[in-house]
Design a protein around this motif. Structure first.
Motif, PDB file in Angstrom:
ATOM      1  N   SER A  30     -33.018  41.006 -25.719  1.00 51.20           N
ATOM      2  CA  SER A  30     -31.937  40.677 -25.250  1.00 51.20           C
ATOM      3  C   SER A  30     -31.847  39.132 -24.172  1.00 51.20           C
ATOM      4  O   SER A  30     -33.043  38.676 -24.437  1.00 51.20           O
ATOM      5  CB  SER A  30     -31.671  41.759 -23.647  1.00 51.20           C
ATOM      6  OG  SER A  30     -30.976  41.656 -23.018  1.00 51.20           O
ATOM      7  N   VAL A  31     -31.687  38.792 -23.539  1.00 52.76           N
ATOM      8  CA  VAL A  31     -31.151  37.359 -23.148  1.00 52.76           C
ATOM      9  C   VAL A  31     -31.145  37.687 -20.974  1.00 52.76           C
ATOM     10  O   VAL A  31     -30.511  38.171 -20.925  1.00 52.76           O
ATOM     11  CB  VAL A  31     -29.897  37.055 -23.413  1.00 52.76           C
ATOM     12  CG1 VAL A  31     -28.619  37.253 -23.001  1.00 52.76           C
ATOM     13  CG2 VAL A  31     -29.997  34.963 -22.686  1.00 52.76           C
ATOM     14  N   SER A  32     -32.000  36.148 -20.710  1.00 51.19           N
ATOM     15  CA  SER A  32     -31.745  36.997 -18.989  1.00 51.19           C
ATOM     16  C   SER A  32     -30.191  36.316 -18.694  1.00 51.19           C
ATOM     17  O   SER A  32     -29.967  35.296 -19.290  1.00 51.19           O
ATOM     18  CB  SER A  32     -32.689  36.014 -19.391  1.00 51.19           C
ATOM     19  OG  SER A  32     -32.277  34.459 -19.165  1.00 51.19           O
ATOM     20  N   THR A  33     -30.077  36.828 -17.620  1.00 56.52           N
ATOM     21  CA  THR A  33     -30.737  37.212 -16.359  1.00 56.52           C
ATOM     22  C   THR A  33     -29.561  38.454 -16.456  1.00 56.52           C
ATOM     23  O   THR A  33     -30.572  39.688 -15.920  1.00 56.52           O
ATOM     24  CB  THR A  33     -30.451  36.361 -15.140  1.00 56.52           C
ATOM     25  OG1 THR A  33     -30.761  35.576 -15.431  1.00 56.52           O
ATOM     26  CG2 THR A  33     -31.152  37.131 -13.673  1.00 56.52           C
ATOM     27  N   LEU A  66     -29.801  43.328 -27.649  1.00 58.00           N
ATOM     28  CA  LEU A  66     -28.834  43.573 -26.543  1.00 58.00           C
ATOM     29  C   LEU A  66     -28.082  42.850 -25.971  1.00 58.00           C
ATOM     30  O   LEU A  66     -28.935  41.903 -25.051  1.00 58.00           O
ATOM     31  CB  LEU A  66     -29.574  44.810 -26.083  1.00 58.00           C
ATOM     32  CG  LEU A  66     -29.109  45.601 -24.785  1.00 58.00           C
ATOM     33  CD1 LEU A  66     -28.229  46.864 -24.776  1.00 58.00           C
ATOM     34  CD2 LEU A  66     -30.447  46.155 -24.213  1.00 58.00           C
ATOM     35  N   THR A  67     -26.798  43.281 -25.757  1.00 63.13           N
ATOM     36  CA  THR A  67     -26.059  42.227 -24.652  1.00 63.13           C
ATOM     37  C   THR A  67     -25.100  43.301 -23.496  1.00 63.13           C
ATOM     38  O   THR A  67     -25.068  44.376 -23.692  1.00 63.13           O
ATOM     39  CB  THR A  67     -24.862  41.260 -24.900  1.00 63.13           C
ATOM     40  OG1 THR A  67     -24.575  41.875 -25.766  1.00 63.13           O
ATOM     41  CG2 THR A  67     -25.520  39.815 -25.647  1.00 63.13           C
ATOM     42  N   ASP A  68     -24.918  43.183 -22.649  1.00 65.10           N
ATOM     43  CA  ASP A  68     -24.432  43.891 -21.458  1.00 65.10           C
ATOM     44  C   ASP A  68     -22.650  43.489 -21.916  1.00 65.10           C
ATOM     45  O   ASP A  68     -21.920  45.250 -21.925  1.00 65.10           O
ATOM     46  CB  ASP A  68     -24.902  43.895 -19.921  1.00 65.10           C
ATOM     47  CG  ASP A  68     -24.495  42.087 -19.846  1.00 65.10           C
ATOM     48  OD1 ASP A  68     -24.372  40.827 -20.699  1.00 65.10           O
ATOM     49  OD2 ASP A  68     -25.421  42.022 -18.302  1.00 65.10           O
ATOM     50  N   VAL A  69     -22.194  42.486 -22.149  1.00 66.43           N
ATOM     51  CA  VAL A  69     -20.887  42.827 -22.636  1.00 66.43           C
ATOM     52  C   VAL A  69     -20.843  41.481 -23.516  1.00 66.43           C
ATOM     53  O   VAL A  69     -21.613  40.193 -23.548  1.00 66.43           O
ATOM     54  CB  VAL A  69     -19.733  42.213 -21.327  1.00 66.43           C
ATOM     55  CG1 VAL A  69     -18.368  41.959 -21.835  1.00 66.43           C
ATOM     56  CG2 VAL A  69     -20.138  43.046 -20.024  1.00 66.43           C
TER      57      VAL A  69
END
Lengths: 178, 178
Positions: A60-63, A128-131
């Motif tokens: 995934s990617v920050s933050t 994986l991302t949140d949106v």
């Protein structure tokens, strides 16, 4: 639901999301996992079922997606790596990847520490991302997986907003404009 | 332990930390919670005992300390807020705080979303870091708590490195130079 909030329910947890202005497009709901253990864990509980059985790693990617990635890693037992959006002096032999953004004028660079890139070699990786909206960041991460010698398992996102240019599994749709 | 690694053990989890060059000072161990659920949870398990009984909130700073903050919030039941190091367009009425750095030439600004600042009002707040060295970032966070109408409960850190100018509870000492 009003122009200033939007309610989502995941499992037994409901949140009234604030909305934010995005340029001239209007307002969109703001998903926030930072500072919200209960919501983060409810989303991770549901995402767990969407992780392919043969997956071996999460990326995934920050933050904002970090707590969710931690929680999903905990639930699946899959190790994770976080791609950074900013160069850090302690990154060693980083892989550097430009995000091909569809929004003119927004440009982003992803940085993956060489030590973490090495963990991806030969592994099937869930991104994986949140949106997910355009899918640009997810595609850049897929390129990093490939360059590190890994394989894409699938794209996974808690929420979808708009029409991403990728095939992505997600829990719920968010309105693009309120 | 060599100049290129340093081993720490917390609970039943041991990690050989890589070391990084910091200017002319030599090499220091790099603590990394991102991407390491097992180590993060072991540290959170031990930190839990150091959280004062009357604490009501946790505050920490992005990015590397986020998984630890999530895990400690989960264990204590205390809600948390994350202070950002970068301005985000979606921050509303943020509190902005300069870090008084003791290292010449390094300057940092902390951003706390107004919605999260409101959650601190009247609360006793534990300020959490992964590694405390000068204490400058922790002091800037304490100033944010005060400006938001909260009270400092205590400074808490997984590791201490050097001589911070604050009274801080921590689990273990890391060497400043290897």
């Amino acid at each position: 639901m009003t122009a200033n909030s939007f309610t989502v329910t995941v499992g037994r947890v409901s949140r009234e999301l604030p909305t934010i202005e995005v340029g001239e497009m209007g307002r969109v709901p703001l998903v926030e996992f930072l500072g919200d253990v209960e919501f983060t864990n409810a989303v991770a509980d549901e995402l767990r079922a969407l992780v392919p059985e043969d997956a071996e790693m999460l990326m995934s990617v920050s933050t904002t997606c970090i707590p969710l990635t931690h929680a999903l890693s905990e639930r699946t037992g899959l190790p994770y790596v976080i791609v950074r959006k900013k160069r850090r002096t302690y990154l060693r032999d980083p892989l550097i990847q430009e995000v091909q953004s569809m929004t003119l004028g927004v440009n982003e660079t992803l940085w993956l520490d060489g030590r973490h890139a090495a963990r991806l070699r030969g592994r099937r990786v869930v991104i994986l991302t949140d949106v997910v909206s355009t899918g640009g960041t997810s595609l850049a991460m897929a390129r990093l997986v490939e360059r590190a010698g890994g394989q894409l398992s699938c794209f996974l996102s808690a929420f979808r907003q708009g029409e991403p240019g990728i095939d992505v599994k997600y829990l719920q749709e968010l309105p693009k404009v309120l």
